[in-house]
Design a protein around this motif. Structure first.
Motif, mmCIF file in Angstrom:
data_model
loop_
_atom_site.group_PDB
_atom_site.id
_atom_site.type_symbol
_atom_site.label_atom_id
_atom_site.label_comp_id
_atom_site.label_asym_id
_atom_site.label_seq_id
_atom_site.Cartn_x
_atom_site.Cartn_y
_atom_site.Cartn_z
ATOM 1 N N MET B 1 48.168 -13.558 -43.179
ATOM 2 C CA MET B 1 47.990 -14.091 -44.328
ATOM 3 C C MET B 1 46.896 -13.160 -44.923
ATOM 4 N N HIS B 2 46.670 -13.387 -46.365
ATOM 5 C CA HIS B 2 45.836 -12.541 -47.084
ATOM 6 C C HIS B 2 44.462 -13.418 -46.966
ATOM 7 N N VAL B 3 43.160 -12.501 -46.513
ATOM 8 C CA VAL B 3 42.095 -13.101 -46.556
ATOM 9 C C VAL B 3 40.768 -12.523 -47.461
ATOM 10 N N ILE B 4 40.135 -13.099 -47.967
ATOM 11 C CA ILE B 4 38.777 -12.445 -48.296
ATOM 12 C C ILE B 4 37.530 -13.073 -47.565
ATOM 13 N N VAL B 5 36.653 -12.137 -47.261
ATOM 14 C CA VAL B 5 35.605 -12.415 -46.195
ATOM 15 C C VAL B 5 34.281 -11.976 -47.129
ATOM 16 N N VAL B 6 33.308 -13.117 -47.418
ATOM 17 C CA VAL B 6 32.035 -12.405 -47.858
ATOM 18 C C VAL B 6 30.802 -12.948 -46.900
ATOM 19 N N TYR B 7 29.946 -12.026 -46.923
ATOM 20 C CA TYR B 7 28.775 -12.468 -45.763
ATOM 21 C C TYR B 7 27.568 -12.497 -46.678
ATOM 22 N N ASP B 8 26.769 -13.178 -46.278
ATOM 23 C CA ASP B 8 25.333 -13.355 -46.671
ATOM 24 C C ASP B 8 24.226 -13.211 -45.528
ATOM 25 N N THR B 9 24.138 -12.031 -44.980
ATOM 26 C CA THR B 9 23.305 -12.131 -43.804
ATOM 27 C C THR B 9 22.008 -11.578 -44.047
ATOM 28 N N ALA B 10 21.122 -11.775 -42.955
ATOM 29 C CA ALA B 10 19.652 -10.785 -43.122
ATOM 30 C C ALA B 10 19.814 -9.611 -42.962
ATOM 31 N N ALA B 11 19.053 -8.890 -43.763
ATOM 32 C CA ALA B 11 19.229 -7.338 -43.851
ATOM 33 C C ALA B 11 19.414 -6.654 -42.615
ATOM 34 N N GLU B 12 18.684 -7.282 -41.339
ATOM 35 C CA GLU B 12 18.735 -6.529 -39.998
ATOM 36 C C GLU B 12 20.178 -6.523 -39.549
ATOM 37 N N ARG B 13 20.696 -7.590 -39.995
ATOM 38 C CA ARG B 13 21.916 -7.809 -39.292
ATOM 39 C C ARG B 13 23.098 -7.122 -40.195
ATOM 40 N N ASN B 14 22.954 -6.709 -41.265
ATOM 41 C CA ASN B 14 23.887 -5.974 -42.038
ATOM 42 C C ASN B 14 24.856 -5.076 -41.515
ATOM 43 N N PRO B 15 24.028 -4.063 -40.862
ATOM 44 C CA PRO B 15 24.877 -2.992 -40.065
ATOM 45 C C PRO B 15 25.970 -3.443 -39.107
ATOM 46 N N ARG B 16 25.408 -4.567 -38.349
ATOM 47 C CA ARG B 16 26.710 -5.036 -37.251
ATOM 48 C C ARG B 16 27.722 -5.957 -38.030
ATOM 49 N N ILE B 17 27.338 -6.752 -38.970
ATOM 50 C CA ILE B 17 28.361 -7.601 -39.524
ATOM 51 C C ILE B 17 29.499 -6.409 -40.297
ATOM 52 N N LEU B 18 28.654 -5.484 -40.860
ATOM 53 C CA LEU B 18 29.322 -4.677 -41.736
ATOM 54 C C LEU B 18 30.548 -3.834 -40.818
ATOM 55 N N ARG B 19 29.894 -3.320 -39.525
ATOM 56 C CA ARG B 19 30.867 -2.840 -38.620
ATOM 57 C C ARG B 19 32.043 -4.011 -38.153
ATOM 58 N N THR B 20 31.494 -4.798 -37.836
ATOM 59 C CA THR B 20 32.672 -5.727 -37.450
ATOM 60 C C THR B 20 33.701 -6.141 -38.361
ATOM 61 N N CYS B 21 33.297 -6.266 -39.782
ATOM 62 C CA CYS B 21 34.372 -6.565 -40.703
ATOM 63 C C CYS B 21 35.224 -5.175 -40.797
ATOM 64 N N ARG B 22 34.465 -4.090 -40.795
ATOM 65 C CA ARG B 22 35.641 -2.922 -41.205
ATOM 66 C C ARG B 22 36.249 -2.626 -39.821
ATOM 67 N N LYS B 23 36.409 -3.483 -38.943
ATOM 68 C CA LYS B 23 37.475 -3.133 -37.778
ATOM 69 C C LYS B 23 38.668 -3.873 -38.213
ATOM 70 N N TYR B 24 38.448 -4.926 -39.052
ATOM 71 C CA TYR B 24 39.710 -5.915 -39.243
ATOM 72 C C TYR B 24 39.921 -5.643 -40.804
#
Lengths: 87, 87
Positions: B1-24
């Motif tokens: 299925m097609h998905v859109i993902v939007v995150y709002d995270t504290a700045a210090e966690r941005n690199p990790r959430i970004l890496r996780t999203c980019r895997k998928y």
């Protein structure tokens, strides 16, 4: 039509973009809004958004859907906007 | 299925959430990703995202669409992720 709006702006412009979005749409996550806009409302909203953005840095993505095709929304984590986001 | 993902995270966690999203998914705006995921991939992605979030502060909204109902995306402003967002 149903729209989803997501902004990524520099922190100093967040209050203004937030106020602009809240005039037209419902707040569903810190930087995410949703609602129903006519084509004319969408044009006015775009003009209002562009007036508060720095186009060289900020970005706003708008997804639109034809009638009857609204998406399913899933919230992971602290989904509701926190009180400090509501100006 | 097609998905859109939007995150709002504290700045210090941005690199990790970004890496996780980019895997998928594909990166379409600083905090917005899109792509095609099976139900099994979506479950794995959710587990990976929740492992890096602080659920008391961060939030992630996921929109999913049945086949054939992908939305129209409009970019206002500086729509492409900037090089500093690509880790």
């Amino acid at each position: 039509m149903h729209v989803i709006v997501v902004y990524d702006t520099a922190a100093e412009r967040n209050p203004r973009i937030l106020r602009t979005c809240r005039k037209y749409l419902h707040h569903v996550q810190r930087s995410v809004f949703e609602g129903q806009l006519s084509a004319a409302q969408l044009r006015r909203f775009r003009a209002a958004v562009e007036a508060v953005l720095d186009l060289s840095y900020d970005s706003v993505t708008v997804y639109s859907f034809p009638p009857g095709t609204a998406p399913v929304r899933h919230a992971w984590g602290a989904a509701e906007p926190t009180p400090t986001d509501i100006l």
